[in-house]
Every structure is written in C-alpha cells, then in structure tokens.
Design a protein around this motif. Sequence first.
Motif, PDB file in Angstrom:
ATOM      1  N   ARG A 238       0.963  -1.346   0.031  1.00 18.23           N
ATOM      2  CA  ARG A 238       0.190   0.118  -0.034  1.00 18.23           C
ATOM      3  C   ARG A 238       0.692   1.272  -0.204  1.00 18.23           C
ATOM      4  O   ARG A 238       0.558   2.331  -0.679  1.00 18.23           O
ATOM      5  CB  ARG A 238      -0.893   0.097   1.176  1.00 18.23           C
ATOM      6  CG  ARG A 238      -1.994  -1.039   1.221  1.00 18.23           C
ATOM      7  CD  ARG A 238      -3.019  -1.339   2.360  1.00 18.23           C
ATOM      8  NE  ARG A 238      -3.929  -2.293   2.201  1.00 18.23           N
ATOM      9  CZ  ARG A 238      -4.971  -2.313   2.973  1.00 18.23           C
ATOM     10  NH1 ARG A 238      -5.375  -1.286   3.805  1.00 18.23           N
ATOM     11  NH2 ARG A 238      -5.740  -3.316   2.921  1.00 18.23           N
ATOM     12  N   LEU A 239       1.847   1.091   0.595  1.00 13.81           N
ATOM     13  CA  LEU A 239       2.827   2.442   0.798  1.00 13.81           C
ATOM     14  C   LEU A 239       3.566   2.706  -0.888  1.00 13.81           C
ATOM     15  O   LEU A 239       3.577   3.558  -1.071  1.00 13.81           O
ATOM     16  CB  LEU A 239       4.141   2.228   1.753  1.00 13.81           C
ATOM     17  CG  LEU A 239       3.745   2.114   3.144  1.00 13.81           C
ATOM     18  CD1 LEU A 239       5.095   1.951   4.082  1.00 13.81           C
ATOM     19  CD2 LEU A 239       3.087   3.704   3.583  1.00 13.81           C
ATOM     20  N   PHE A 240       3.506   1.377  -1.241  1.00 14.23           N
ATOM     21  CA  PHE A 240       4.371   1.691  -2.820  1.00 14.23           C
ATOM     22  C   PHE A 240       3.361   2.109  -3.622  1.00 14.23           C
ATOM     23  O   PHE A 240       3.493   3.142  -4.614  1.00 14.23           O
ATOM     24  CB  PHE A 240       4.871   0.329  -3.214  1.00 14.23           C
ATOM     25  CG  PHE A 240       5.252   0.303  -4.533  1.00 14.23           C
ATOM     26  CD1 PHE A 240       6.538   0.637  -5.042  1.00 14.23           C
ATOM     27  CD2 PHE A 240       4.339  -0.136  -5.716  1.00 14.23           C
ATOM     28  CE1 PHE A 240       6.879   0.526  -6.411  1.00 14.23           C
ATOM     29  CE2 PHE A 240       4.703  -0.215  -6.983  1.00 14.23           C
ATOM     30  CZ  PHE A 240       6.116   0.229  -7.323  1.00 14.23           C
ATOM     31  N   TYR A 241       1.982   1.763  -3.628  1.00 13.19           N
ATOM     32  CA  TYR A 241       1.066   2.262  -4.410  1.00 13.19           C
ATOM     33  C   TYR A 241       0.578   3.727  -4.102  1.00 13.19           C
ATOM     34  O   TYR A 241       0.133   4.466  -5.044  1.00 13.19           O
ATOM     35  CB  TYR A 241      -0.372   1.364  -4.316  1.00 13.19           C
ATOM     36  CG  TYR A 241      -0.194   0.122  -5.131  1.00 13.19           C
ATOM     37  CD1 TYR A 241       0.611   0.075  -6.254  1.00 13.19           C
ATOM     38  CD2 TYR A 241      -0.916  -0.937  -4.523  1.00 13.19           C
ATOM     39  CE1 TYR A 241       0.721  -1.358  -6.732  1.00 13.19           C
ATOM     40  CE2 TYR A 241      -0.684  -2.485  -5.076  1.00 13.19           C
ATOM     41  CZ  TYR A 241       0.020  -2.335  -6.196  1.00 13.19           C
ATOM     42  OH  TYR A 241       0.204  -3.579  -6.845  1.00 13.19           O
TER      43      TYR A 241
ATOM     44  N   THR B 162      -1.331   4.915 -10.837  1.00 15.74           N
ATOM     45  CA  THR B 162      -1.704   3.734 -11.292  1.00 15.74           C
ATOM     46  C   THR B 162      -3.153   3.369 -10.667  1.00 15.74           C
ATOM     47  O   THR B 162      -3.724   2.461 -11.237  1.00 15.74           O
ATOM     48  CB  THR B 162      -0.821   2.540 -10.608  1.00 15.74           C
ATOM     49  OG1 THR B 162      -0.605   2.475  -9.120  1.00 15.74           O
ATOM     50  CG2 THR B 162       0.581   2.558 -10.874  1.00 15.74           C
ATOM     51  N   GLY B 163      -3.556   3.843  -9.735  1.00 17.19           N
ATOM     52  CA  GLY B 163      -5.023   3.743  -9.042  1.00 17.19           C
ATOM     53  C   GLY B 163      -5.218   2.352  -8.469  1.00 17.19           C
ATOM     54  O   GLY B 163      -6.245   2.028  -8.247  1.00 17.19           O
ATOM     55  N   ALA B 164      -3.962   1.806  -8.156  1.00 11.52           N
ATOM     56  CA  ALA B 164      -4.042   0.389  -7.558  1.00 11.52           C
ATOM     57  C   ALA B 164      -4.396   0.402  -5.979  1.00 11.52           C
ATOM     58  O   ALA B 164      -4.465  -0.559  -5.425  1.00 11.52           O
ATOM     59  CB  ALA B 164      -2.775  -0.476  -7.944  1.00 11.52           C
ATOM     60  N   LEU B 165      -4.170   1.613  -5.307  1.00  9.03           N
ATOM     61  CA  LEU B 165      -4.279   1.903  -3.861  1.00  9.03           C
ATOM     62  C   LEU B 165      -5.703   1.765  -3.432  1.00  9.03           C
ATOM     63  O   LEU B 165      -5.989   0.872  -2.381  1.00  9.03           O
ATOM     64  CB  LEU B 165      -3.621   3.037  -3.409  1.00  9.03           C
ATOM     65  CG  LEU B 165      -3.824   3.434  -1.809  1.00  9.03           C
ATOM     66  CD1 LEU B 165      -2.873   2.480  -1.121  1.00  9.03           C
ATOM     67  CD2 LEU B 165      -3.241   5.058  -1.607  1.00  9.03           C
ATOM     68  N   TYR B 166      -6.630   2.336  -4.015  1.00  9.46           N
ATOM     69  CA  TYR B 166      -7.932   2.402  -3.679  1.00  9.46           C
ATOM     70  C   TYR B 166      -8.543   0.938  -3.513  1.00  9.46           C
ATOM     71  O   TYR B 166      -9.442   0.734  -2.684  1.00  9.46           O
ATOM     72  CB  TYR B 166      -8.961   3.436  -4.404  1.00  9.46           C
ATOM     73  CG  TYR B 166     -10.276   3.463  -3.975  1.00  9.46           C
ATOM     74  CD1 TYR B 166     -10.602   3.857  -2.740  1.00  9.46           C
ATOM     75  CD2 TYR B 166     -11.341   2.885  -4.712  1.00  9.46           C
ATOM     76  CE1 TYR B 166     -11.786   4.035  -2.353  1.00  9.46           C
ATOM     77  CE2 TYR B 166     -12.618   2.979  -4.358  1.00  9.46           C
ATOM     78  CZ  TYR B 166     -12.781   3.632  -3.208  1.00  9.46           C
ATOM     79  OH  TYR B 166     -14.335   3.420  -2.712  1.00  9.46           O
TER      80      TYR B 166
ATOM     81  N   VAL C 154      -8.226  10.323  -7.825  1.00  5.22           N
ATOM     82  CA  VAL C 154      -8.275   8.857  -8.521  1.00  5.22           C
ATOM     83  C   VAL C 154      -8.904   7.955  -7.877  1.00  5.22           C
ATOM     84  O   VAL C 154      -9.841   7.066  -8.210  1.00  5.22           O
ATOM     85  CB  VAL C 154      -6.566   8.471  -8.514  1.00  5.22           C
ATOM     86  CG1 VAL C 154      -6.574   6.917  -9.139  1.00  5.22           C
ATOM     87  CG2 VAL C 154      -5.810   9.405  -9.349  1.00  5.22           C
ATOM     88  N   SER C 155      -9.156   8.053  -6.337  1.00  4.22           N
ATOM     89  CA  SER C 155      -9.680   7.128  -5.675  1.00  4.22           C
ATOM     90  C   SER C 155     -11.316   7.240  -5.569  1.00  4.22           C
ATOM     91  O   SER C 155     -12.190   6.573  -5.642  1.00  4.22           O
ATOM     92  CB  SER C 155      -9.340   7.285  -4.135  1.00  4.22           C
ATOM     93  OG  SER C 155      -7.970   6.805  -3.960  1.00  4.22           O
TER      94      SER C 155
END
Length: 261
Positions: A82-85, A91-95, A219-220
């Motif tokens: 999660r820190l990387f995202y 990239t929108g991969a965190l949400y 983004v989220s």
Amino acid sequence: MTDDMKHVESPNDVPIEIIDLDNDKITEPERKEKAVETKPEPKPEIQPAKKSFSFLSCLCPICTLQFYAPYFNISTYELLLRLFYAIFPYTGALYPRIKQRPDLYGPVWIYFTIVYLFTFLPNAHRYFSAPDNYGDFDFSLFFISFAIIFGIGIFFPLLFGFTMYCISKSINIFEVISVYGYSFIAFVPATILCLVPSSTVQWVAVVYAGFSSLVVLCVSYYKQMKEIVQGGKYLVIVFVLAVQAALVFVAKLYFFSEIET
C-alpha cells in the motif's frame, strides 16, 4: 527354583530377568507396571470464550479499543504494498486494496513519522548551524506539528467522507481516513529534501507532496465526485485544494523557513 524358570542374577542395578517356557523375556519392573491397572485421565472440558461486555461498549462502541482493533491488523507485505501504491498514485491500485480492507495502522505511523521529521529536522539544522546553542531544543514544534498533521489527517477525511457518504452510501468513513492517510507518504521524502538549503528545492518538494496527496484522493473518488451536481463538485474541489495548499504553506513557511541559503 523349578525347572520351568531359570533365575539369573545381574550385577549392580540391572533388573532381574525371568525366562518362562515360551521363551518370552519380561523384566521385573515391566511385570509390575503391567499389573497396575491404568485408569484413563478425564479430558478437560473446553469452555467457550466468553465475550466481555462493558457499560462503555454498550453505550459507545466507537470509544473502545476493541472497535479499532481490526483496523490495525495488517501484514507487513500488505502494508509495504500500500505504501508503494501511495508513492505512485497514478496507477490507481491503492483504492481497490483499501476498499477491500481499510486499515489505520499505516496512516497512524505515517502521521507520527511526519510529526517526528517536522520536529527533529528544524532543530537538528539549528544545532549544526550554531553548535553554541546546544540544548536549545524547540519542543513547541512537536505539539504544533502533532495538532496540524493529526487534525488535518483526521477531521478533513471525516468532512470529505461525510460528503461522499451523502452521495454514495457504500463509502466507509474509515476507508476515506485510510486513503487520505496513505496519501501523506509523499510528505516523508519531501520533508527530508527540505534539509537542502535551497528555497527552490524545498518548494518543489512540498508542492509535489501536496499534489501527490491530492492525486490519491482524485483517483480514488473520481466516480463519486462525478455524481455531485455541478456547483457542489467545484465546491468540494476548492475545499480539497485549500486544505492541501494550507498544509504545503505551513510546512514550508513555518517549519523549514530557516533552512534556506
């Protein structure tokens, strides 16, 4: 002694051996143990775990530690992912990961790290630039940075999350706090770069951190913000921009104004 048995004496403490007609060898201690009837020990009954109920948990569950415990249960791998995202929010991969399981462990540690940097780095610069001022540690920076970071990191997501909840009932308030908390990770390297005695480098670092945090929110919650009516949409955007801009200006002009060429 009869002809059926042959008694053999062994030296010292070696057990006596008896040989019967069937040529089966049985030692004396084994014979005594077999003679004793062993009774099976009763198995202990497993009592079901009893849930403890307190007056506070019944009156206000949100005020108990048990309520927040699931939000601090996260693996190291998931935390690093999660820190990387969050560092690369485009990239929108965190949400999607936070929506599946929001946590508060990461945001809390990010906030404390920023508070520590806002407190330690200006004092360290003051000491190395003037070693004669040894012991002149400004503790007020800790309380001010703690109030600013945790105030913005908690109350702003509450207001923003309540607004999004009025639009989309599926949004979780803790989800918004978690997303916004992880967006602050950009302020960690930006704060370290503020040690460079250059006003330009410092401005670029803190502005990028504020912009990165803003991108994480946009983004989220882009789909939810599209559902807001035209006038309300711009009002929410202006409010978010104002909070991010205020944080950037406070970080640069208050905490790191002395670290310049």
